[in-house]
Design an enzyme around this catalytic site. Structure first.
Site, PDB file in Angstrom:
ATOM      1  CB  THR A 167      -0.784   0.009   1.230  1.00 54.81           C
ATOM      2  OG1 THR A 167      -0.018  -0.224   2.284  1.00 54.81           O
ATOM      3  CG2 THR A 167      -1.896  -0.877   1.237  1.00 54.81           C
ATOM      4  CG  PHE A 227      -6.025   5.782   4.856  1.00 62.71           C
ATOM      5  CD1 PHE A 227      -4.931   4.855   4.786  1.00 62.71           C
ATOM      6  CD2 PHE A 227      -5.808   6.951   4.375  1.00 62.71           C
ATOM      7  CE1 PHE A 227      -3.904   5.329   4.542  1.00 62.71           C
ATOM      8  CE2 PHE A 227      -4.494   7.545   3.987  1.00 62.71           C
ATOM      9  CZ  PHE A 227      -3.639   6.811   4.104  1.00 62.71           C
ATOM     10  CB  CYS A 256      -6.261   2.168   7.077  1.00 63.41           C
ATOM     11  SG  CYS A 256      -4.451   1.511   6.882  1.00 63.41           S
TER      12      CYS A 256
HETATM   13  C1  HEM Z   1      -1.374   4.460   1.891  1.00 63.22           C
HETATM   14  C2  HEM Z   1      -1.219   3.181   2.452  1.00 63.22           C
HETATM   15  C3  HEM Z   1      -2.496   2.406   2.960  1.00 63.22           C
HETATM   16  C4  HEM Z   1      -3.900   2.390   2.346  1.00 63.22           C
HETATM   17  C5  HEM Z   1      -4.030   3.197   0.879  1.00 63.22           C
HETATM   18  C6  HEM Z   1      -4.519   1.591   3.091  1.00 63.22           C
HETATM   19  C7  HEM Z   1      -5.654   1.452   3.049  1.00 63.22           C
HETATM   20  C8  HEM Z   1      -6.620   0.802   3.796  1.00 63.22           C
HETATM   21  C9  HEM Z   1      -8.199   0.383   3.488  1.00 63.22           C
HETATM   22  C10 HEM Z   1      -8.845   0.978   2.487  1.00 63.22           C
HETATM   23  C11 HEM Z   1      -8.406  -0.363   4.540  1.00 63.22           C
HETATM   24  C12 HEM Z   1      -9.860  -0.844   4.976  1.00 63.22           C
HETATM   25  C13 HEM Z   1     -10.297  -2.302   4.397  1.00 63.22           C
HETATM   26  C14 HEM Z   1     -11.600  -2.629   4.411  1.00 63.22           C
HETATM   27  O1  HEM Z   1     -12.582  -1.754   4.809  1.00 63.22           O
HETATM   28  O2  HEM Z   1     -11.739  -3.765   3.956  1.00 63.22           O
HETATM   29  C15 HEM Z   1      -7.418  -0.751   5.449  1.00 63.22           C
HETATM   30  C16 HEM Z   1      -7.393  -1.367   6.431  1.00 63.22           C
HETATM   31  C17 HEM Z   1      -6.267  -1.987   7.102  1.00 63.22           C
HETATM   32  N1  HEM Z   1      -4.984  -1.537   6.889  1.00 63.22           N
HETATM   33 FE1  HEM Z   1      -4.497   0.111   5.739  1.00 63.22          FE
HETATM   34  N2  HEM Z   1      -3.917   0.767   4.081  1.00 63.22           N
HETATM   35  C18 HEM Z   1      -2.459   1.742   4.122  1.00 63.22           C
HETATM   36  C19 HEM Z   1      -1.309   1.354   4.936  1.00 63.22           C
HETATM   37  C20 HEM Z   1      -1.409   0.506   5.946  1.00 63.22           C
HETATM   38  C21 HEM Z   1      -0.289   0.178   6.708  1.00 63.22           C
HETATM   39  C22 HEM Z   1       1.174   0.968   6.801  1.00 63.22           C
HETATM   40  C23 HEM Z   1      -0.562  -0.672   7.782  1.00 63.22           C
HETATM   41  C24 HEM Z   1       0.105  -1.325   8.855  1.00 63.22           C
HETATM   42  C25 HEM Z   1       1.219  -1.092   9.291  1.00 63.22           C
HETATM   43  C26 HEM Z   1      -2.057  -1.044   7.359  1.00 63.22           C
HETATM   44  C27 HEM Z   1      -2.883  -2.034   8.195  1.00 63.22           C
HETATM   45  C28 HEM Z   1      -4.037  -2.253   7.788  1.00 63.22           C
HETATM   46  C29 HEM Z   1      -4.950  -3.116   8.729  1.00 63.22           C
HETATM   47  C30 HEM Z   1      -4.291  -3.983   9.643  1.00 63.22           C
HETATM   48  C31 HEM Z   1      -6.276  -3.005   8.260  1.00 63.22           C
HETATM   49  C32 HEM Z   1      -7.453  -3.795   8.710  1.00 63.22           C
HETATM   50  C33 HEM Z   1      -8.096  -2.855   9.843  1.00 63.22           C
HETATM   51  C34 HEM Z   1      -9.394  -3.553  10.535  1.00 63.22           C
HETATM   52  O3  HEM Z   1     -10.215  -3.952   9.882  1.00 63.22           O
HETATM   53  O4  HEM Z   1      -9.638  -3.333  11.731  1.00 63.22           O
HETATM   54  N3  HEM Z   1      -2.539  -0.366   6.288  1.00 63.22           N
HETATM   55  N4  HEM Z   1      -6.280   0.032   4.886  1.00 63.22           N
END
Ligand code: HEM
Length: 468
Positions: free
Chosen positions: A282, A410, A417
């Site tokens: 990401t 996000f 996220c």
């Molecule tokens: C620009 C970078 C990033 C973008 C655009 C992004 C985008 C997203 C999005 C859209 C979701 C929601 C997914 C859903 O609703 O199904 C999500 C969930 C998540 N992201 Fe990111 N993410 C990024 C970076 C990161 C980083 C750096 C980490 C961890 C170190 C991370 C860990 C997670 C986790 C663990 C979830 C699940 C959260 C939950 O459901 O409780 N993400 N991300």
């Protein structure tokens, strides 16, 4: 295990032309770029339409009003379907793949949240500086000559190093090894496999016949990745003294403040693996698209350099402190605008908690709804020239003139996220250090092509670098 397919809406919505019996909309789909294709289809099917491949139905929400409505947490929640449901086979109830009512979701969320606050980034700042320093050493050797750099390969190495160290103290040594770490290779292949999950054939023997090689390779990768992470966990449990201050240590040593429960080792392992994926491709995609946009908009890169020079003079080695990142307001707007034009997660899945309506259409409890961020973030509601790269869209005065709820790279609500601050801190810092060091030269004739493997990534993006 994934839960059974949800109920379908009874109401007919527009759907792509040339629908076939059994196969559904395969003639309109594009397995190599599914979200981009869905966004194109939205252009003539409207703000809400339905598509199906085999027996998997999906309602695609691409109009700003309905997209905003999906953010109503009283009526809608995360839908664990498609690639997320398929990933449960390897990731179980880790944060991204857990159903919201599974106990381990709240447990892990409560334990890990403190490690992802804005102020927690202070603890990771030096790791990020080290990893960007390694990228710059690598790029210095390639700058000022005829060679170009492979942008996405190198930003992926950067973010893998950062999340490996922040997550569980693991160094992949990506910039110094001649061959990539086999663990990194297996992780990358495993997530590419998951990314293709939406296109699996729902008939078991046929799927095995068509994708057997892929399936067997993935089984080997999953075994290997689990084995490596299990060893790291065992090692930590065996030597609790002198533990580093990383996400793994937090998960092993902390109980959920609400329930008092701890995460078991299998869940900790699954969280570690999912952080490697979620926290790596990401942020690297964001950096790669940003570098492409900056190389093709030199006036914006120069404006950013003026801001950066006010903190770190051009002719001295920069020594960025944690607080500097918050002063880089224009660089941060570049990150925000990059994520608007190229939301690395091009959409996210929602479902109604009860039968309800969406944009005036009946939608059923559990029905899969795709919030198509890629389309909404390019809608005319963003003002004139929504396709233009214009970081000043994120100036507070201009942001206030737009409807709320249309910018969600996000995700939304309680399942949005957890790594947002980490991604923003790392991207802003890395871009500022790269712009401070180099002029970026696009390769003449390069046309941006975007691939999708779960997330978006530029294909074949190379840049020439000149030391400033
Ligand atoms: C620009 C970078 C990033 C973008 C655009 C992004 C985008 C997203 C999005 C859209 C979701 C929601 C997914 C859903 O609703 O199904 C999500 C969930 C998540 N992201 Fe990111 N993410 C990024 C970076 C990161 C980083 C750096 C980490 C961890 C170190 C991370 C860990 C997670 C986790 C663990 C979830 C699940 C959260 C939950 O459901 O409780 N993400 N991300």
């Amino acid at each position: 295990m994934a839960r059974p397919l949800p109920a379908m809406a009874t109401e007919a919505l527009p759907h792509p032309p040339h629908r076939l019996p059994v196969l559904g909309d395969v003639l309109s789909a594009d397995a190599a770029r599914p979200a981009q294709r869905l966004a194109e289809l939205a252009g003539f099917l409207g703000p809400i339409y339905e598509t199906k491949i085999f027996n998997r139905h999906l309602t695609v929400v691409s109009g700003p009003a309905a997209y905003t409505e999906l953010g109503d947490e009283k009526r809608f929640g995360k839908h664990v379907g498609f690639a997320f449901a398929a990933s449960r086979e390897f990731l179980g109830d880790a944060l991204p793949t857990a159903y919201s009512d599974e106990p381990n979701w709240a447990r892990a969320h409560n334990i890990l949240m403190p490690a992802f606050t804005l102020s927690a980034m202070r603890g990771y700042h030096d790791i990020m500086l080290d990893t960007v320093g390694e990228l710059i050493t690598h790029w210095d050797a390639l700058a000022d000559g005829d060679t170009t750099v492979d942008v996405h390969t190198d930003t992926s190495k950067l973010t893998l190093e950062a999340i490996g160290r922040i997550g569980f103290g693991y160094h992949f040594d990506s910039f110094t090894r001649s061959e990539p770490d086999p663990f990194a290779v297996a992780v990358a292949r495993m997530f590419a496999y998951i990314g293709r999950a939406g296109f699996r054939i729902p008939v078991h023997w046929l799927e095995n016949a068509v994708h057997g090689k892929d399936i067997r390779q993935n089984a080997r990768d999953v075994d290997y990745v689990r084995h490596v992470v299990d060893d790291i966990i065992r090692e930590r449990r065996g030597h609790p003294e002198g533990r580093p201050d990383d996400l793994l240590a937090l998960m092993l040593s902390t109980a959920d403040p609400e329930s008092g429960e701890r995460l078991d080792d299998e869940n900790v392992r699954n969280q570690v693996i999912s952080f490697l994926s979620a926290g790596h491709e990401t942020t690297s995609g964001t950096l790669s698209f940003a570098l492409h946009l900056l190389a093709t908009h030199p006036e914006i890169a120069d404006r950013a350099r003026a801001e950066i020079s006010s903190l770190w003079p051009v002719d001295a080695a920069p020594e960025p402190v944690f607080g500097d990142v918050h002063k880089l307001r224009y660089v941060r707007r570049i990150v925000d605008e990059t994520l608007r034009l190229w939301p690395i997660a091009p959409g996210y899945f929602r479902e109604p908690k009860q039968d309800t309506t969406l944009g005036g259409h009946v939608v059923r409890k559990g029905q899969a709804l795709l919030a198509l961020t890629l389309r909404v973030q390019r809608d005319p509601v963003w003002g004139p020239n929504p396709l233009a790269f214009d970081p000043d869209r994120f100036l507070p005065d201009r942001a206030r003139t737009r409807p709320v709820g249309i910018y969600k790279p996000f995700g939304t609500g309680m399942r949005s996220c957890i790594g947002r601050q980490l991604a923003l801190h790392e991207s802003t810092l890395a871009l500022a250090l790269i712009l401070h060091r180099y002029e970026l030269d696009p390769v003449p004739g390069y046309q941006l092509e975007v691939a999708e493997e779960f997330t978006l990534k530029p294909v074949g993006l190379r840049l020439g670098l000149r030391r400033r």
